[in-house]
Design a protein around this motif. Structure first.
Motif, mmCIF file in Angstrom:
data_model
loop_
_atom_site.group_PDB
_atom_site.id
_atom_site.type_symbol
_atom_site.label_atom_id
_atom_site.label_comp_id
_atom_site.label_asym_id
_atom_site.label_seq_id
_atom_site.Cartn_x
_atom_site.Cartn_y
_atom_site.Cartn_z
ATOM 1 N N VAL A 1 0.845 -1.203 0.000
ATOM 2 C CA VAL A 1 0.000 0.000 0.000
ATOM 3 C C VAL A 1 0.877 1.248 0.000
ATOM 4 C CG1 VAL A 1 -1.737 1.278 1.289
ATOM 5 C CG2 VAL A 1 -1.919 -1.184 1.102
ATOM 6 N N ALA A 2 1.955 1.233 0.776
ATOM 7 C CA ALA A 2 2.879 2.368 0.810
ATOM 8 C C ALA A 2 3.558 2.549 -0.553
ATOM 9 C CB ALA A 2 3.917 2.175 1.901
ATOM 10 N N LEU A 3 3.888 1.445 -1.224
ATOM 11 C CA LEU A 3 4.511 1.535 -2.547
ATOM 12 C C LEU A 3 3.545 2.095 -3.586
ATOM 13 C CD1 LEU A 3 6.599 -1.748 -2.760
ATOM 14 C CD2 LEU A 3 7.448 0.575 -2.542
ATOM 15 N N ARG A 4 2.271 1.785 -3.450
ATOM 16 C CA ARG A 4 1.279 2.339 -4.383
ATOM 17 C C ARG A 4 1.255 3.863 -4.312
ATOM 18 N NH1 ARG A 4 -1.042 -1.454 -6.955
ATOM 19 N NH2 ARG A 4 -1.523 -3.456 -5.998
ATOM 20 N N GLN A 5 1.595 4.403 -3.144
ATOM 21 C CA GLN A 5 1.646 5.862 -2.992
ATOM 22 C C GLN A 5 3.073 6.389 -3.134
ATOM 23 O OE1 GLN A 5 -0.415 7.098 0.532
ATOM 24 N NE2 GLN A 5 -2.349 6.254 -0.177
ATOM 25 N N ALA A 6 3.976 5.538 -3.657
ATOM 26 C CA ALA A 6 5.374 5.902 -3.927
ATOM 27 C C ALA A 6 6.089 6.411 -2.687
ATOM 28 C CB ALA A 6 5.453 6.913 -5.069
ATOM 29 N N ARG A 7 5.874 5.771 -1.557
ATOM 30 C CA ARG A 7 6.498 6.175 -0.302
ATOM 31 C C ARG A 7 7.760 5.345 -0.061
ATOM 32 N NH1 ARG A 7 2.749 8.843 3.479
ATOM 33 N NH2 ARG A 7 4.560 8.655 4.817
ATOM 34 N N THR A 8 8.724 5.424 -0.974
ATOM 35 C CA THR A 8 9.933 4.627 -0.861
ATOM 36 C C THR A 8 11.163 5.398 -1.329
ATOM 37 O OG1 THR A 8 10.953 2.521 -1.433
ATOM 38 C CG2 THR A 8 9.671 3.576 -3.132
ATOM 39 N N ASN A 9 12.327 4.962 -0.847
ATOM 40 C CA ASN A 9 13.584 5.582 -1.218
ATOM 41 C C ASN A 9 14.624 4.475 -1.403
ATOM 42 O OD1 ASN A 9 15.835 7.120 -1.567
ATOM 43 N ND2 ASN A 9 15.655 8.253 0.352
ATOM 44 N N LEU A 10 15.244 4.423 -2.559
ATOM 45 C CA LEU A 10 16.235 3.390 -2.870
ATOM 46 C C LEU A 10 17.660 3.932 -2.881
ATOM 47 C CD1 LEU A 10 14.432 1.670 -5.870
ATOM 48 C CD2 LEU A 10 14.527 0.878 -3.514
ATOM 49 N N ILE B 1 10.990 1.990 3.016
ATOM 50 C CA ILE B 1 9.577 2.074 2.636
ATOM 51 C C ILE B 1 8.840 2.659 3.830
ATOM 52 C CG2 ILE B 1 7.508 0.809 1.950
ATOM 53 C CD1 ILE B 1 9.293 -1.271 0.651
ATOM 54 N N SER B 2 8.291 3.853 3.680
ATOM 55 C CA SER B 2 7.662 4.581 4.788
ATOM 56 C C SER B 2 6.324 3.981 5.183
ATOM 57 C CB SER B 2 7.427 6.042 4.398
ATOM 58 O OG SER B 2 8.643 6.656 4.085
ATOM 59 N N HIS B 3 5.915 4.296 6.415
ATOM 60 C CA HIS B 3 4.578 3.920 6.873
ATOM 61 C C HIS B 3 3.554 4.894 6.304
ATOM 62 C CE1 HIS B 3 6.844 2.571 10.667
ATOM 63 N NE2 HIS B 3 6.558 1.487 9.988
ATOM 64 N N LEU B 4 2.325 4.447 6.250
ATOM 65 C CA LEU B 4 1.219 5.355 5.963
ATOM 66 C C LEU B 4 0.584 5.749 7.291
ATOM 67 C CD1 LEU B 4 -0.516 3.617 2.945
ATOM 68 C CD2 LEU B 4 0.929 5.612 2.913
ATOM 69 N N ASN B 5 -0.033 6.903 7.331
ATOM 70 C CA ASN B 5 -0.699 7.347 8.563
ATOM 71 C C ASN B 5 -1.890 6.458 8.901
ATOM 72 O OD1 ASN B 5 1.111 9.425 8.637
ATOM 73 N ND2 ASN B 5 -0.267 10.876 7.639
ATOM 74 N N THR B 6 -2.483 5.845 7.890
ATOM 75 C CA THR B 6 -3.689 5.041 8.098
ATOM 76 C C THR B 6 -3.394 3.599 8.494
ATOM 77 O OG1 THR B 6 -3.727 4.543 5.748
ATOM 78 C CG2 THR B 6 -5.026 6.424 6.484
ATOM 79 N N THR B 7 -2.120 3.200 8.486
ATOM 80 C CA THR B 7 -1.769 1.818 8.818
ATOM 81 C C THR B 7 -1.980 1.562 10.304
ATOM 82 O OG1 THR B 7 -0.084 1.868 7.102
ATOM 83 C CG2 THR B 7 0.035 0.068 8.667
#
Length: 152
Positions: free
Chosen positions: A33-42, A61-67
């Motif tokens: 779900v976090a990847l779908r919102q592009a919340r990642t850094n490589l 890969i960051s957390h979402l606030n809704t998790t």
């Protein structure tokens, strides 16, 4: 058609890419779900072969606030990459004998909506090679600007 999630631009600058491979990646639901919102850094991520298996290390890969707090994943956890045994053995030979590195170039969703990684067998660049890359990029940029501004 693939939908890019994240790209590792620093890898293209620091390494000379010799060969690329496609690998699957084992993820938890909250990570997808976090990847779908592009919340990642490589940026500082790399791949290691541990006990005959590929692992992506130091990818963020960051957390979402809704998790929900119970389902939150570790942001920099090692993530297993999925490839055929023959391919892993081939990579292991090249990495251990010839001293090449394994880096992730990008993450993307494939046609079947699965997260895939583009893995590269790469050789590290020296400082003068990096300078040459910067000079070439600057020269290309100046040439494009000259063509754009040309009034003939």
């Amino acid at each position: 058609m693939k939908k890019n999630i994240a790209r590792n631009k620093k890898a293209l600058f620091d390494y000379t890419i010799l060969e690329t491979f496609e690998a699957g990646i084992v993820l938890k639901g909250s990570e997808v779900v976090a990847l779908r919102q592009a919340r990642t850094n490589l940026k500082d991520s790399f791949v290691r072969i541990i006990k005959g298996e590929l692992y992506l290390l130091n990818a963020h890969i960051s957390h979402l606030n809704t998790t929900h707090s119970h389902y939150k994943h570790e942001e920099r956890a090692p993530r297993k990459l999925l490839m055929h045994r023959r391919q892993i053995d081939k990579l292991l030979g090249k990495v251990s004998v010839e001293g090449y590195a394994l880096v992730i170039l990008d993450l993307y969703f494939n046609i079947k909506n699965k997260v895939k990684a583009t893995l590269a067998l790469a050789k590290g660049k020296n400082l003068h090679d990096k300078r040459e890359t910067l000079k070439k990029k600057q020269a290309d940029l100046e040439a494009k600007m000259a063509i754009k501004n040309y009034k003939g």
